[in-house]
Motif scaffolding. Structure first.
Motif, mmCIF file in Angstrom:
data_model
loop_
_atom_site.group_PDB
_atom_site.id
_atom_site.type_symbol
_atom_site.label_atom_id
_atom_site.label_comp_id
_atom_site.label_asym_id
_atom_site.label_seq_id
_atom_site.Cartn_x
_atom_site.Cartn_y
_atom_site.Cartn_z
ATOM 1 N N ASN A 31 -29.374 -11.633 -1.727
ATOM 2 C CA ASN A 31 -28.042 -11.821 -1.153
ATOM 3 C C ASN A 31 -27.777 -13.251 -0.664
ATOM 4 O O ASN A 31 -26.940 -13.475 0.207
ATOM 5 C CB ASN A 31 -27.796 -10.787 -0.057
ATOM 6 N N LYS A 85 -31.340 -18.674 0.280
ATOM 7 C CA LYS A 85 -32.483 -17.931 -0.264
ATOM 8 C C LYS A 85 -32.805 -18.364 -1.702
ATOM 9 O O LYS A 85 -31.988 -19.019 -2.364
ATOM 10 C CB LYS A 85 -32.176 -16.427 -0.173
ATOM 11 N N TYR A 139 -39.884 -12.219 8.746
ATOM 12 C CA TYR A 139 -39.229 -10.909 8.638
ATOM 13 C C TYR A 139 -40.073 -9.795 9.260
ATOM 14 O O TYR A 139 -39.940 -8.631 8.888
ATOM 15 C CB TYR A 139 -38.891 -10.603 7.177
ATOM 16 N N GLU A 196 -30.735 -6.962 -1.770
ATOM 17 C CA GLU A 196 -31.902 -7.803 -1.487
ATOM 18 C C GLU A 196 -31.615 -9.271 -1.806
ATOM 19 O O GLU A 196 -31.830 -10.154 -0.962
ATOM 20 C CB GLU A 196 -33.114 -7.348 -2.305
ATOM 21 N N HIS A 209 -29.437 -16.254 4.563
ATOM 22 C CA HIS A 209 -29.829 -15.635 5.830
ATOM 23 C C HIS A 209 -29.098 -16.323 6.972
ATOM 24 O O HIS A 209 -28.903 -17.542 6.943
ATOM 25 C CB HIS A 209 -31.340 -15.787 6.070
ATOM 26 N N THR A 253 -24.824 -7.534 4.614
ATOM 27 C CA THR A 253 -26.084 -7.591 3.865
ATOM 28 C C THR A 253 -25.887 -7.264 2.378
ATOM 29 O O THR A 253 -26.467 -7.917 1.518
ATOM 30 C CB THR A 253 -27.094 -6.592 4.477
HETATM 31 P P1 ATP Z 1 -30.823 -11.649 6.917
HETATM 32 O O1 ATP Z 1 -31.740 -11.215 8.060
HETATM 33 O O2 ATP Z 1 -31.589 -12.108 5.697
HETATM 34 O O3 ATP Z 1 -29.801 -12.638 7.371
HETATM 35 P P2 ATP Z 1 -29.264 -9.293 7.304
HETATM 36 O O4 ATP Z 1 -29.425 -9.586 8.760
HETATM 37 O O5 ATP Z 1 -27.885 -9.141 6.764
HETATM 38 O O6 ATP Z 1 -29.973 -10.384 6.439
HETATM 39 P P3 ATP Z 1 -31.441 -7.426 7.542
HETATM 40 O O7 ATP Z 1 -31.217 -5.991 7.839
HETATM 41 O O8 ATP Z 1 -31.961 -8.317 8.613
HETATM 42 O O9 ATP Z 1 -30.071 -8.003 6.915
HETATM 43 O O10 ATP Z 1 -32.401 -7.489 6.279
HETATM 44 C C1 ATP Z 1 -33.092 -8.689 5.952
HETATM 45 C C2 ATP Z 1 -33.049 -8.875 4.457
HETATM 46 O O11 ATP Z 1 -33.810 -7.833 3.835
HETATM 47 C C3 ATP Z 1 -31.674 -8.738 3.818
HETATM 48 O O12 ATP Z 1 -30.890 -9.900 3.890
HETATM 49 C C4 ATP Z 1 -32.036 -8.413 2.385
HETATM 50 O O13 ATP Z 1 -32.488 -9.565 1.686
HETATM 51 C C5 ATP Z 1 -33.214 -7.466 2.606
HETATM 52 N N1 ATP Z 1 -32.772 -6.071 2.713
HETATM 53 C C6 ATP Z 1 -32.177 -5.475 3.782
HETATM 54 N N2 ATP Z 1 -31.922 -4.189 3.554
HETATM 55 C C7 ATP Z 1 -32.361 -3.927 2.306
HETATM 56 C C8 ATP Z 1 -32.380 -2.776 1.458
HETATM 57 N N3 ATP Z 1 -31.894 -1.604 1.880
HETATM 58 N N4 ATP Z 1 -32.917 -2.912 0.237
HETATM 59 C C9 ATP Z 1 -33.421 -4.092 -0.196
HETATM 60 N N5 ATP Z 1 -33.438 -5.211 0.534
HETATM 61 C C10 ATP Z 1 -32.911 -5.138 1.762
#
Ligand code: ATP
Ligand code: MG
Length: 138
Positions: free
Chosen positions: A113, A10, A50, A111, A116, A92
């Motif tokens: 993190n 990211k 997304y 956020e 992906h 996450t």
């Molecule tokens: P990714 O899909 O990016 O691999 P993930 O599967 O661990 O991550 P998801 O629930 O799919 O998590 O969320 C997608 C992305 O949205 C997260 O990686 C993060 O960047 C952001 N995100 C998720 N939850 C939150 C939250 N509560 N507050 C802020 N950002 C969030």
């Protein structure tokens, strides 16, 4: 069984100069890189990627974050690639991530993190097609 998954380094991790270190972790964990490209996501691409999160409180901010600078998208292959990449990434929220995971090492908050990874084999195939044509997956 050999499986494929889609990963994105990211914008936070790319901007921090951690691309090489994360790629090394991925290769050392036994993944083969089938395709790799640096690009800046357009807003519509990030929104579509997304899409499942559209309407959630973090969606707008997530789209802004994912378009703020270049990302590195890659197609990866190994046994149980989807689950093993999620293990390597950590959860996450980096604050909850285990020692030695990418998100523990390079993530900042829930956020920003760093990485992906696809969350299921069916998602992986869709996400791979989103970024790569069949002929690019070597
Ligand atoms: P990714 O899909 O990016 O691999 P993930 O599967 O661990 O991550 P998801 O629930 O799919 O998590 O969320 C997608 C992305 O949205 C997260 O990686 C993060 O960047 C952001 N995100 C998720 N939850 C939150 C939250 N509560 N507050 C802020 N950002 C969030
Ligand atoms: Mg996800």
């Amino acid at each position: 069984m050999l499986e494929r998954t889609l990963s994105i380094i990211k914008p936070d991790a790319v901007a921090a100069g951690c691309t090489g270190k994360i790629l090394a972790m991925i290769e050392e964990a036994g993944f083969r890189i089938l395709a790799l490209r640096m690009q800046r996501l357009r807003r519509e691409q990030a929104e579509q990627f997304y899409e499942v999160h559209r309407g959630k409180h973090f969606y707008e901010s997530l789209v802004r974050f994912m378009t703020e600078g270049p990302v590195v998208v890659m197609a990866l292959e190994r046994e149980d690639a989807v689950a093993r990449l999620r293990d390597l990434m950590g959860p996450t929220d980096p604050a909850k991530a285990g020692e030695g995971t990418v998100r523990k090492l390079y993530g900042t908050n829930i956020e920003r993190n760093a990485i992906h990874g696809s969350d299921a084999p069916e998602t992986a195939e869709r996400e791979l097609r989103f970024f790569f044509s069949t002929s690019e997956l070597v």
